[in-house]
Design an enzyme around this catalytic site. Structure first.
Site, PDB file in Angstrom:
ATOM      1  N   HIS A 301       0.908  -1.150  -0.009  1.00 48.16           N
ATOM      2  CA  HIS A 301       0.069   0.014  -0.160  1.00 48.16           C
ATOM      3  C   HIS A 301       0.982   1.095   0.092  1.00 48.16           C
ATOM      4  O   HIS A 301       1.784   1.144   0.748  1.00 48.16           O
ATOM      5  CB  HIS A 301      -0.815   0.102   1.167  1.00 48.16           C
ATOM      6  CG  HIS A 301      -2.029   0.875   0.961  1.00 48.16           C
ATOM      7  ND1 HIS A 301      -1.956   2.226   1.499  1.00 48.16           N
ATOM      8  CD2 HIS A 301      -3.205   0.792   0.591  1.00 48.16           C
ATOM      9  CE1 HIS A 301      -3.015   2.650   1.047  1.00 48.16           C
ATOM     10  NE2 HIS A 301      -3.932   1.851   0.745  1.00 48.16           N
ATOM     11  N   ASP A 359      -7.811  -5.546   0.102  1.00 47.48           N
ATOM     12  CA  ASP A 359      -8.386  -6.323  -0.950  1.00 47.48           C
ATOM     13  C   ASP A 359      -7.709  -7.723  -0.778  1.00 47.48           C
ATOM     14  O   ASP A 359      -8.404  -8.861  -1.548  1.00 47.48           O
ATOM     15  CB  ASP A 359      -7.819  -5.823  -2.270  1.00 47.48           C
ATOM     16  CG  ASP A 359      -8.593  -4.576  -2.746  1.00 47.48           C
ATOM     17  OD1 ASP A 359      -9.782  -4.516  -2.255  1.00 47.48           O
ATOM     18  OD2 ASP A 359      -8.026  -3.677  -3.113  1.00 47.48           O
TER      19      ASP A 359
HETATM   20  N1  CMC Z   1       4.007  -7.188  -5.053  1.00 48.93           N
HETATM   21  C1  CMC Z   1       5.422  -7.137  -5.302  1.00 48.93           C
HETATM   22  N2  CMC Z   1       6.178  -6.240  -5.400  1.00 48.93           N
HETATM   23  C2  CMC Z   1       5.523  -5.169  -4.688  1.00 48.93           C
HETATM   24  C3  CMC Z   1       4.362  -4.974  -4.433  1.00 48.93           C
HETATM   25  C4  CMC Z   1       3.424  -6.078  -4.628  1.00 48.93           C
HETATM   26  N3  CMC Z   1       2.148  -6.153  -4.399  1.00 48.93           N
HETATM   27  N4  CMC Z   1       3.943  -3.600  -4.199  1.00 48.93           N
HETATM   28  C5  CMC Z   1       5.091  -3.206  -4.436  1.00 48.93           C
HETATM   29  N5  CMC Z   1       5.960  -3.956  -4.565  1.00 48.93           N
HETATM   30  C6  CMC Z   1       7.569  -3.370  -4.658  1.00 48.93           C
HETATM   31  C7  CMC Z   1       7.829  -2.566  -5.972  1.00 48.93           C
HETATM   32  O1  CMC Z   1       8.063  -3.636  -6.979  1.00 48.93           O
HETATM   33  C8  CMC Z   1       8.859  -1.722  -5.419  1.00 48.93           C
HETATM   34  O2  CMC Z   1      10.116  -2.535  -5.486  1.00 48.93           O
HETATM   35  P1  CMC Z   1      11.592  -1.885  -5.531  1.00 48.93           P
HETATM   36  O3  CMC Z   1      12.018  -0.920  -4.448  1.00 48.93           O
HETATM   37  O4  CMC Z   1      12.365  -2.959  -5.635  1.00 48.93           O
HETATM   38  O5  CMC Z   1      11.497  -1.298  -6.909  1.00 48.93           O
HETATM   39  C9  CMC Z   1       8.668  -1.503  -3.987  1.00 48.93           C
HETATM   40  O6  CMC Z   1       7.873  -2.860  -3.304  1.00 48.93           O
HETATM   41  C10 CMC Z   1       7.906  -0.276  -3.893  1.00 48.93           C
HETATM   42  O7  CMC Z   1       6.776  -0.366  -4.747  1.00 48.93           O
HETATM   43  P2  CMC Z   1       5.768   0.916  -5.360  1.00 48.93           P
HETATM   44  O8  CMC Z   1       5.222   0.320  -6.622  1.00 48.93           O
HETATM   45  O9  CMC Z   1       6.867   2.080  -5.432  1.00 48.93           O
HETATM   46  O10 CMC Z   1       4.793   1.033  -4.291  1.00 48.93           O
HETATM   47  P3  CMC Z   1       3.475   2.095  -4.388  1.00 48.93           P
HETATM   48  O11 CMC Z   1       3.197   2.804  -3.261  1.00 48.93           O
HETATM   49  O12 CMC Z   1       3.814   2.991  -5.583  1.00 48.93           O
HETATM   50  O13 CMC Z   1       2.354   1.062  -4.722  1.00 48.93           O
HETATM   51  C11 CMC Z   1       0.280  -0.384  -4.729  1.00 48.93           C
HETATM   52  C12 CMC Z   1       1.118   0.717  -3.998  1.00 48.93           C
HETATM   53  C13 CMC Z   1      -0.673  -0.720  -3.779  1.00 48.93           C
HETATM   54  C14 CMC Z   1       0.206   0.047  -6.134  1.00 48.93           C
HETATM   55  C15 CMC Z   1       1.267  -1.809  -4.674  1.00 48.93           C
HETATM   56  O14 CMC Z   1       1.796  -1.892  -3.500  1.00 48.93           O
HETATM   57  C16 CMC Z   1       0.673  -2.680  -5.528  1.00 48.93           C
HETATM   58  O15 CMC Z   1       0.628  -2.814  -6.884  1.00 48.93           O
HETATM   59  N6  CMC Z   1      -0.091  -3.603  -4.843  1.00 48.93           N
HETATM   60  C17 CMC Z   1      -0.729  -4.656  -5.512  1.00 48.93           C
HETATM   61  C18 CMC Z   1      -2.058  -4.042  -5.924  1.00 48.93           C
HETATM   62  C19 CMC Z   1      -3.124  -4.141  -4.851  1.00 48.93           C
HETATM   63  O16 CMC Z   1      -3.218  -4.710  -4.010  1.00 48.93           O
HETATM   64  N7  CMC Z   1      -3.753  -2.671  -4.652  1.00 48.93           N
HETATM   65  C20 CMC Z   1      -4.622  -2.446  -4.011  1.00 48.93           C
HETATM   66  C21 CMC Z   1      -4.379  -1.243  -2.894  1.00 48.93           C
HETATM   67  S1  CMC Z   1      -5.419  -1.312  -1.466  1.00 48.93           S
HETATM   68  C22 CMC Z   1      -6.781  -0.647  -1.979  1.00 48.93           C
HETATM   69  C23 CMC Z   1      -6.799   0.507  -2.414  1.00 48.93           C
HETATM   70  O17 CMC Z   1      -6.719   1.308  -1.764  1.00 48.93           O
HETATM   71  O18 CMC Z   1      -7.229   0.707  -3.664  1.00 48.93           O
END
Ligand code: CMC
Length: 424
Positions: A301, A359
């Protein structure tokens, strides 16, 4: 694009303090006084607005709506009360609650002409596609409130909270070829939603109160989440003075993506793809190797870096639901628990502070309630409508509101001349 350290930059940022949470640097005069902009794609370090609605402390796993902890709201209020709280800032008295429920229930019905819209969609259309289009189309029916005059804000908000469930239920019925079920004004919010989804002419439906309560809890837990992508979309579109139905349709579009509200559907698709416990390690290797498009859905998140309080509440709700339904442990749940256990002990997820989010469990509950996977994100949209309209009203009621207009770092061609076609 080139990068260098800026040694000589100096600008005295005024500091702004909220009632809780980190203070912020006020950079509104930065460009005017220095000629430079800040660069923050994804808004990781940027507060885009002031808000009194929701507070999140991601490190401590705290979520408050108007000051009330989400755990207390989930246990002691229903979705309608929470919606009232988001909209008006206080929990309703019994009298206020009764009037609000009655008024909202009377707004559930759609204009009969709206039924014609559904016939324009393919039967296999995704319910979110139908929801996006039909909610925007409401603006063609309520031209009385399109000018967004203050006296109309509340009416639009109530119409949206009341009608989005009816549209979502019709979208579902349309895709399975069943007749639309008119809303029942005598039923509470969540029971009416279950009734519109599962009743059929000739087959009366009475929702089990425990299941209606479980759905209601999912709605409470999804009702608002401060400046997430869909709420920011609503605010951005609303900042242009666009009408409320168009704004909420923009929110629905933003919610649909798998990184946001579409994740609940994607979690179940991921469980299907993994198939069984033995396949978990291989799947996690693909996630950790960052194979294109492979993420552990329902994990991570932007704000929660410790745990998501909503996920904890939903784990308990899931057990209530399977006990009530007398369901044996779902193989999907076994897979989910094993996946969660392995992931939270794995260095990759620990180092990046990735934990189960709301989720991870909501999809399992919705599945147990008999709600088809394609409707999961639409249920999220129904819940989040209360948050969207509250933010929309907060924003347009603020006399200092300006159109949202981000700047950019241009990395394209420098100026050049157009050559005649034969010389290119
Ligand atoms: N699985 C694997 N790696 C992950 C994941 C994941 N679900 N989420 C983040 N990472 C890694 C990402 O690859 C990055 O790694 P590195 O530092 O080596 O490059 C690091 O963690 C930071 O990730 P980020 O993409 O910069 O994080 P973000 O804050 O931009 O993304 C997120 C947040 C929710 C989009 C992401 O965690 C994700 O894609 N999660 C899966 C989708 C999901 O479950 N979404 C629902 C969110 S809760 C409901 C809502 O509020 O909508």
């Amino acid at each position: 694009m080139t990068k260098e350290k800026c040694e000589s930059f100096s600008f005295a940022f005024p500091v702004m303090h909220g009632t809780m949470g980190p203070s912020v640097l006020d950079q509104r005069r930065l460009a005017q006084e220095t000629g430079m902009f800040t660069f923050d794609p994804g808004f990781g370090s940027t507060a885009a607005c002031e808000s009194k609605i929701t507070f999140i402390d991601g490190e401590k796993g705290i979520l408050l709506h108007r000051g009330y902890p989400i755990e207390q709201l989930a246990l002691h209020t229903d979705y309608t009360e929470t919606a009232y709280l988001l909209l008006y800032g206080e929990l309703p008295t019994k009298e206020q609650y009764d009037v609000f429920c009655e008024d909202m229930a009377s707004q559930r019905l759609l204009n009969e002409q709206i039924r014609n819209f559904f016939n324009g969609f393919r039967r296999d259309a995704h319910p979110m596609a139908i929801l996006c289009g039909t909610v925007a189309a409401l603006s063609a029916f309520y031209s009385d409130v399109l000018q967004t005059k203050p006296c109309h804000h509340d009416l639009s908000a109530r119409r949206l909270i009341a009608k989005v469930p009816t549209i979502a239920a019709c979208a579902y019925k349309y895709t399975i070829g069943e007749p639309f079920i008119y809303p029942d004004e005598t039923l509470p919010f969540s029971e009416n939603l279950l009734y519109m989804l599962f009743s059929r002419p000739g087959r009366p439906y009475k929702a089990d109160p425990v299941l209606a309560r479980a759905l209601d809890r999912i709605l409470i837990l999804h009702a608002d989440h401060e400046q997430n992508a869909s709420t920011s979309a609503v605010r951005l579109v609303g900042s242009t003075g666009s009408n409320p139905f168009a704004c909420i349709s923009a929110g629905i579009a933003a919610l649909w993506g798998p990184s946001h509200g579409g994740a609940n559907e994607a979690v179940l698709a991921m469980f299907d793809q993994i198939g069984s416990r033995e396949n978990i390690p291989a799947f996690l290797e693909r996630v950790k190797n960052k194979e294109s498009g492979v993420r552990l859905m329902g994990f991570g998140h932007r704000v929660y870096r410790n745990f998501d309080p909503r996920a904890k509440l939903l784990q308990a709700t899931y057990h209530e639901v399977i006990d009530t339904l007398g369901l044996k442990r779902d193989p999907c749940l076994d897979l989910a628990m094993e996946l969660e256990r392995i992931a939270i002990e794995d260095d990759y997820f620990i180092q990046r502070k990735l934990y189960p989010n709301v989720d991870f469990y909501s999809g399992l509950i919705l599945k147990a309630l008999g709600i088809p996977t394609s409707m999961f994100t639409a249920i999220f949209a129904i819940a989040r409508t209360a948050g969207w309209v509250s933010h929309w009203i907060e924003m347009i009621s603020n006399p200092t509101m300006r159109i949202a207009r981000p700047r950019q770092l241009y990395t394209g061609k420098i100026q050049r001349d157009v050559l005649p076609m034969e010389e290119r």
